[in-house]
Design a protein around this motif. Structure first.
Motif, PDB file in Angstrom:
ATOM      1  N   ALA A  23      18.366  42.405   2.932  1.00 22.19           N
ATOM      2  CA  ALA A  23      18.161  43.190   4.161  1.00 22.19           C
ATOM      3  C   ALA A  23      18.918  42.588   5.340  1.00 22.19           C
ATOM      4  N   HIS A  24      19.560  41.434   5.133  1.00 25.00           N
ATOM      5  CA  HIS A  24      20.297  40.781   6.215  1.00 25.00           C
ATOM      6  C   HIS A  24      21.697  40.385   5.719  1.00 25.00           C
ATOM      7  N   TYR A  25      22.594  40.181   6.655  1.00 20.53           N
ATOM      8  CA  TYR A  25      23.942  39.712   6.320  1.00 20.53           C
ATOM      9  C   TYR A  25      24.394  38.714   7.385  1.00 20.53           C
ATOM     10  N   ASN A  26      25.474  38.005   7.098  1.00 16.63           N
ATOM     11  CA  ASN A  26      26.020  37.003   8.006  1.00 16.63           C
ATOM     12  C   ASN A  26      27.373  37.451   8.537  1.00 16.63           C
ATOM     13  N   ILE A  27      27.761  36.904   9.697  1.00 18.00           N
ATOM     14  CA  ILE A  27      29.043  37.228  10.316  1.00 18.00           C
ATOM     15  C   ILE A  27      29.787  35.929  10.588  1.00 18.00           C
ATOM     16  N   LYS A  28      31.078  35.915  10.250  1.00 16.77           N
ATOM     17  CA  LYS A  28      31.889  34.748  10.583  1.00 16.77           C
ATOM     18  C   LYS A  28      33.208  35.203  11.185  1.00 16.77           C
ATOM     19  N   GLY A  29      33.896  34.256  11.826  1.00 17.51           N
ATOM     20  CA  GLY A  29      35.179  34.566  12.436  1.00 17.51           C
ATOM     21  C   GLY A  29      35.764  33.336  13.100  1.00 17.51           C
ATOM     22  N   ILE A  30      36.964  33.502  13.657  1.00 14.80           N
ATOM     23  CA  ILE A  30      37.659  32.424  14.357  1.00 14.80           C
ATOM     24  C   ILE A  30      38.124  32.978  15.703  1.00 14.80           C
ATOM     25  N   ILE A  31      37.828  32.276  16.789  1.00 12.44           N
ATOM     26  CA  ILE A  31      38.177  32.734  18.135  1.00 12.44           C
ATOM     27  C   ILE A  31      39.311  31.871  18.665  1.00 12.44           C
ATOM     28  N   LEU A  32      40.400  32.554  19.081  1.00 13.97           N
ATOM     29  CA  LEU A  32      41.613  31.861  19.521  1.00 13.97           C
ATOM     30  C   LEU A  32      42.070  32.389  20.875  1.00 13.97           C
ATOM     31  N   ASP A  33      42.843  31.544  21.567  1.00  9.76           N
ATOM     32  CA  ASP A  33      43.514  31.972  22.799  1.00  9.76           C
ATOM     33  C   ASP A  33      44.654  32.922  22.426  1.00  9.76           C
ATOM     34  N   ALA A  35      47.354  33.782  23.961  1.00 14.12           N
ATOM     35  CA  ALA A  35      48.716  33.372  24.298  1.00 14.12           C
ATOM     36  C   ALA A  35      49.157  32.159  23.484  1.00 14.12           C
ATOM     37  N   LYS A  36      48.289  31.127  23.419  1.00 11.57           N
ATOM     38  CA  LYS A  36      48.669  29.885  22.764  1.00 11.57           C
ATOM     39  C   LYS A  36      48.212  29.821  21.313  1.00 11.57           C
ATOM     40  N   HIS A  37      47.356  30.735  20.901  1.00 12.92           N
ATOM     41  CA  HIS A  37      46.786  30.747  19.543  1.00 12.92           C
ATOM     42  C   HIS A  37      46.050  29.442  19.235  1.00 12.92           C
ATOM     43  N   THR A  38      45.505  28.792  20.278  1.00  9.33           N
ATOM     44  CA  THR A  38      44.714  27.567  20.092  1.00  9.33           C
ATOM     45  C   THR A  38      43.237  27.934  20.026  1.00  9.33           C
ATOM     46  N   PRO A  39      42.429  27.159  19.299  1.00  5.82           N
ATOM     47  CA  PRO A  39      41.000  27.486  19.175  1.00  5.82           C
ATOM     48  C   PRO A  39      40.266  27.318  20.496  1.00  5.82           C
ATOM     49  N   LEU A  40      39.298  28.183  20.742  1.00  4.27           N
ATOM     50  CA  LEU A  40      38.422  28.077  21.910  1.00  4.27           C
ATOM     51  C   LEU A  40      37.120  27.430  21.451  1.00  4.27           C
ATOM     52  N   VAL A  41      36.941  26.191  21.858  1.00  2.88           N
ATOM     53  CA  VAL A  41      35.815  25.380  21.399  1.00  2.88           C
ATOM     54  C   VAL A  41      34.593  25.649  22.272  1.00  2.88           C
ATOM     55  N   PHE A  60      27.816  28.972  18.288  1.00  4.00           N
ATOM     56  CA  PHE A  60      28.913  28.447  19.087  1.00  4.00           C
ATOM     57  C   PHE A  60      30.067  28.101  18.162  1.00  4.00           C
ATOM     58  N   THR A  61      31.268  28.170  18.718  1.00  2.00           N
ATOM     59  CA  THR A  61      32.442  27.837  17.910  1.00  2.00           C
ATOM     60  C   THR A  61      32.602  26.324  17.831  1.00  2.00           C
ATOM     61  N   ASP A  62      33.160  25.857  16.694  1.00  2.00           N
ATOM     62  CA  ASP A  62      33.387  24.429  16.514  1.00  2.00           C
ATOM     63  C   ASP A  62      34.789  24.060  16.985  1.00  2.00           C
ATOM     64  N   GLU A  63      35.257  22.870  16.599  1.00  2.00           N
ATOM     65  CA  GLU A  63      36.574  22.393  17.043  1.00  2.00           C
ATOM     66  C   GLU A  63      37.714  23.281  16.550  1.00  2.00           C
ATOM     67  N   LYS A  64      37.477  24.039  15.470  1.00  2.00           N
ATOM     68  CA  LYS A  64      38.513  24.929  14.944  1.00  2.00           C
ATOM     69  C   LYS A  64      38.371  26.355  15.477  1.00  2.00           C
ATOM     70  N   GLY A  65      37.386  26.586  16.338  1.00  2.00           N
ATOM     71  CA  GLY A  65      37.162  27.923  16.863  1.00  2.00           C
ATOM     72  C   GLY A  65      36.344  28.807  15.945  1.00  2.00           C
ATOM     73  N   GLY A 105      37.660  37.697  10.762  1.00  4.93           N
ATOM     74  CA  GLY A 105      38.981  37.086  10.830  1.00  4.93           C
ATOM     75  C   GLY A 105      39.244  36.435  12.176  1.00  4.93           C
ATOM     76  N   LYS A 106      40.488  36.514  12.634  1.00  7.73           N
ATOM     77  CA  LYS A 106      40.873  35.889  13.905  1.00  7.73           C
ATOM     78  C   LYS A 106      40.656  36.875  15.056  1.00  7.73           C
ATOM     79  N   ILE A 107      39.953  36.402  16.079  1.00  7.46           N
ATOM     80  CA  ILE A 107      39.694  37.215  17.270  1.00  7.46           C
ATOM     81  C   ILE A 107      40.385  36.529  18.442  1.00  7.46           C
ATOM     82  N   TYR A 108      41.286  37.256  19.089  1.00  8.26           N
ATOM     83  CA  TYR A 108      42.063  36.686  20.190  1.00  8.26           C
ATOM     84  C   TYR A 108      41.464  37.131  21.528  1.00  8.26           C
ATOM     85  N   LEU A 109      41.166  36.162  22.403  1.00 10.93           N
ATOM     86  CA  LEU A 109      40.679  36.448  23.748  1.00 10.93           C
ATOM     87  C   LEU A 109      41.768  36.124  24.760  1.00 10.93           C
TER      88      LEU A 109
END
Length: 932
Positions: A23-33, A35-41, A60-65, A105-109
């Motif tokens: 009845a439940h599911y999980n969500i994952k992803g990676i958040i990046l800048d 312009a620079k494609h660097t992780p947002l910690v 919260f995102t970790d060191e890899k975003g 997947g990758k989410i760019y902010l």
């Protein structure tokens, strides 16, 4: 029959198929800048219901975003939000996802142009945002009970724990201060805000490291291990009246009444308190009273006693432990701002505590070849009356900070102590007996003035600070000492004393300190300082024996009289260096203080002078390494100088206890303590795991040790000397696991403490070493279901073991354990049931002392009126009528058991009223006075 079988089988297959998918599911992803494609910690990722702010999942995102949100309802419509300061918000609606793990997947902010220009963008606030070293909670995202106070809100916040005694921890560290809009809320103590600040008016809760005044002004990182919580109020709630008052009366003529009212309008805040009771309660906490006395800068002595009582500047307040106490206290605190730069804080505090106590003591005194026993019964009555006035005047602008803090304290203490004691040797052979009566009357006037100036410069990290203080105390007193000693072996005649003692003591301390910090680069800075401390004391103790011929106390007794001057001048040049990395992950602080100490003592009575000149270098090294966003490793080496107390220096005998005479040693040198500490702390928002470990080793040069001598009649004379080689090792471990869901929360905690110390002592000119071992374990579990139930079982084990290198003396040990359960039930509506049950057991106490006892307290409260602003509470203390106070203390020179009278069973009915009026339209005319 077959049709029915196939029909049931089909239903089971369909049921298993339906439940094959969770009845439940999980969500994952990676958040990046973008312009620079660097992780947002440390970006905030959360899911909530679109219609309101109810949280479903938070992460919260970790060191890899990367992030992972768990347990998202499959059939519920969900709004997924991503927040990172200075970047555009991410919003996405989800419903009916078929997969068990949704990979975005990758989410760019992209950066928010308006935010970069310094323009504030209004929009939805995230439930949690991490801004540098500060964690900010949006109060609206965490639902609480109607009319809940701040403690109910804090219990909902991830990483924040509030135990049954009101102790708060945030990210595994103790919270020692709560501010409201950046200012003190009737002092620094968290409990007063916990119990009185309504959760409904809170906008944000900000958690950060506790800093000293200098660290806040100069931008230095915190040097402590505690946290501060700042509460920001909602707009329109910055004026109003709130507080609480209660009055109760019970069996045995027990009573308890207390009131605290806070009035504020903008920057102006007035707090009034009053309390009176005879059930061993203070009515307020230690820090509340300390802040009424002017805060840490004006506190020169604090003692925490068994059972909850405490002493501040020699004044004793309440407490649920030893003796029977009647306490009355009252105070007023005022805060206001005048313009942008000037603010005022002032307070007055009155305290009156009367204590009646009866104590039974059984002590085993250590001799080089044996032990002897000392048994005493004491009855005492003490009355402590105090008045305290203090103020803080502060000026702030972009470059200057100026604080002027004056205070006055006047105390009056009166007491009577009656004692009967017996000493016995081998085979209970009675050696001596003493009967005594000691009465005292003492008055004290204490004046403190301090001036603190800080000058910052445009270059970050560059500052100049100047601090000066004058601390002046004058104490006078008149005592009467009467006793009779009987000696049974015939080697000495019985003796008696009837004395009058006149005391007059002046103690002055003047201190000045200058500091300057100069940064050379972004990562390197130098600090220089100089301190001057002058301590001057004049003690005049005149003792007179009773003259039977004249009926007056006019016969001087020089053995117990002395006029003594103490003059200590200390100069402390200081040098410090700070080095840090570009990433901010590690920081090194190193420095040294050069201590030039001149000690000059003179006895006018004996015409003897004692002069010493000492030099010590006390180095300091601190290395901090951040191992993650919320974890750090710290290594400290520190050294400091401790001066002997005036009582340890004064070469005049104190015969308050005729069988235990104490005399100071003016030749004592200052002690230098060196300590090495390693600490590690880590908190993980995702798992709710918290760990704090602290190891400390210390050794002391010129430590002050007791020198004890017994004569043939077993009278004890104790003085002091300096020794080397005293050392110890302390280990502290605190582990916790927290889980908070919409319907329930639970927390598992384990606290462990261990100590090993090595001390040197002297008995009858024989030196010996004692090694003490202490171990304490405190596991507990807290479980809460919705807003209906919270229960906490707990256990505590205390083990003491002492080993002596005297062949004739056996090793000593004692084990004490406590087990208990406390719980609160909010059911049915408007009823609150509370109960706490504890059992305490001591393994090794002297025969005649009770080893174990039960303590059970319970209450039921009924909420009254439409808004539940009042409660009628019926409670019982010590329901089983078994409460006692017995404890064992193992020291270097004796093992002692004590038992005191204590409060026993009573029933009480109490009416509690909460006053909460906020955001009302301001009147043009302010009231001419505020009545309480």
């Amino acid at each position: 029959m077959k049709k029915r079988f196939f029909f049931l089988a089909a239903i089971l297959v369909i049921g298993f198929s339906a439940h094959g998918q969770s009845a439940h599911y999980n969500i994952k992803g990676i958040i990046l800048d973008s312009a620079k494609h660097t992780p947002l910690v440390s970006a905030t990722v959360y899911a909530r219901e679109p219609g309101d702010s109810t949280l479903i999942a938070l992460g919260f995102t970790d060191e890899k975003g990367s992030f992972l949100l768990r347990d998202i309802p499959r059939e519920k419509k969900v709004l997924l939000m991503i927040f990172y300061t200075g970047y555009s918000r991410y919003r996405h609606i989800l419903q009916g996802e078929k997969t068990d793990l949704l990979d975005l997947g990758k989410i760019y902010l992209s950066t928010n142009a308006y935010a970069l220009k310094g323009v504030t963008i209004t929009g939805e606030k995230p439930p949690i945002a991490i801004r540098g070293d500060t964690i900010e909670f949006n109060a609206a995202s965490f639902k609480t009970r109607p009319n809940s106070v701040l403690s109910g809100l804090l219990k909902k916040l991830p990483g924040v724990e509030v135990d049954q005694n009101g102790k708060i921890t945030a990210n595994g560290k103790t919270v020692d201060k709560i501010l409201v809009d950046g200012k003190k809320f009737f002092g620094d103590d968290p409990k007063i805000a916990l119990e009185n600040l309504p959760a409904a008016i809170v906008d944000k809760v900000q958690v950060t490291d506790t800093k000293t005044r200098e660290e806040e002004i100069t931008g230095q990182p915190s040097s402590g291990d505690t946290k501060t919580i700042n509460i920001t109020l909602k707009k329109g709630k910055d004026h109003g009246v709130f507080g609480r008052a209660y009055a109760g009366y019970g069996t045995g003529k027990h009573y308890d009444a207390s009131a605290l009212v806070n009035y504020f309008e903008g920057k102006r805040r007035i707090s009034l308190l009053g309390a009176t009771n005879n059930i061993n309660q203070v009515g307020f906490t230690m820090n509340e009273i300390a802040d009424m006395m002017g805060g840490p800068g004006n506190i020169h002595s604090i003692s925490i006693n068994r059972g909850g009582s405490f002493g501040i500047n020699g004044l004793q307040f309440g407490g649920g432990g030893e003796g029977l106490k009647k306490s009355t206290s009252a105070g007023v605190n005022y805060n206001d701002d005048f313009g942008k730069h000037f603010s005022v804080n002032g307070s007055y505090f009155y305290g009156d505590v009367k204590v009646d106590n009866e104590t039974k003591t059984a002590r085993q005194n250590i001799l080089p070849d044996s032990v002897f026993y000392y048994n005493a019964d004491n009855k005492s009555h003490n009355n402590n009356l105090s008045h305290r006035v203090n103020a803080t005047l502060s000026y702030k602008d972009s470059l200057w900070r100026i604080y002027y803090e004056p205070s006055i304290e006047i105390t009056d203490q009166k007491g009577t102590n009656r004692s009967m004691a017996v000493s016995s040797g081998v085979k209970d052979r009675m050696v001596n007996q003493s009967n005594s009566l000691y009465t005292t009357s003492a008055q004290s006037k204490h004046f403190v003035n301090s001036l603190n100036l800080y000058r910052t410069f445009k270059k970050k990290g560059q500052y100049l600070s100047l601090y000066g203080s004058a601390n002046n105390t004058h104490q006078t007193g008149s005592d009467f000492n009467r006793y009779q000693n009987i000696f049974y072996d015939g080697s000495a005649p019985s003796d008696s004393v009837n004395q009058y003692i006149d005391n007059d003591a002046v103690n002055n301390r003047y201190y000045g300190r200058l500091r300057y910090a100069q940064p050379f680069t972004k990562n390197l800075s130098l600090e220089l300082g100089y301190g001057l401390n002058w301590q001057y004391g004049l003690t005049d103790k005149k003792t007179f024996d009773y003259n039977g011929a004249t009926g007056k106390y006019n016969k001087p007794d020089t053995a117990y009289s002395n006029k003594f001057r103490s003059n200590i001048i200390t100069q402390t040049p200081q040098l410090g260096l700070t080095l840090k990395s570009d990433s901010g992950k590690w920081r090194l602080d190193a420095g040294a203080v050069f201590n030039f100490i001149g000690l000059h003592h003179y006895s006018f009575t004996h015409e003897v002078a004692f002069d010493q000149n000492q030099f010590f270098v006390t180095p300091m090294i601190n290395l901090t390494r951040k191992v993650s966003k919320s974890g750090s490793l710290r290594l400290d080496y520190s050294s400091y100088v401790r001066q002997p107390d005036i009582s340890q220096l004064l070469p005049v005998a104190d015969n308050t206890n005729p069988l235990y005479i104490v005399k100071g040693n003016p030749d004592l040198k200052p002690s230098v303590r060196n300590g090495l500490r390693l600490s590690y702390d880590q908190f993980d928002f995702k798992s709710g795991n918290s760990i704090w470990v602290n190891l400390e080793y210390y050794t002391t040069k010129n430590d002050i040790a007791n020198v004890t001598t017994y004569d043939e009649q077993l009278r004890q004379l104790t003085t002091y000397t300096n020794v080397d080689g005293n050392n110890g090792l302390d280990v502290n471990i605190n582990l916790s696991k927290t889980k908070k869901k919409e319907d329930y929360h639970w927390n598992v905690r384990l606290g462990a403490y261990g100590r090993r110390n090595n001390n040197h002592s002297f008995v009858n000119d024989v030196p010996y070493t004692s090694q003490g071992y202490n171990l304490t374990l405190r596991p507990s579990v807290t479980y809460g279901y919705k807003e209906l139930l919270e229960v906490t079982p707990s256990y505590e084990l205390n083990y003491q073991y002492s080993r002596y290198d005297l062949k004739a003396l056996n090793n000593r040990q004692n084990t004490q354990y406590k087990a208990g359960v406390s719980g609160t039930l909010y059911w049915p509506s408007r009823l609150t049931w509370e109960s706490d049950w504890n059992y305490t057991h001591n393994s090794n106490v002297t025969p005649g002392f009770q080893k174990g006892y039960w303590l059970w307290n319970a209450s039921v409260g009924l909420d009254l009126f439409k808004q539940k602003q009042a409660t009628l509470k019926f409670s019982v203390y010590d329901l089983l009528n078994q409460n006692i106070s017995v404890r064992r203390n193992i020291t270097d020179t004796y093992i002692e058991d004590t038992q005191t009278i204590i409060l026993h069973r009573y029933f009480m009915l109490k009416f509690i009223y909460n006053l909460r009026k906020f955001g009302e339209k301001k009147k043009k005319e302010r009231p001419a006075f505020f009545f309480f």
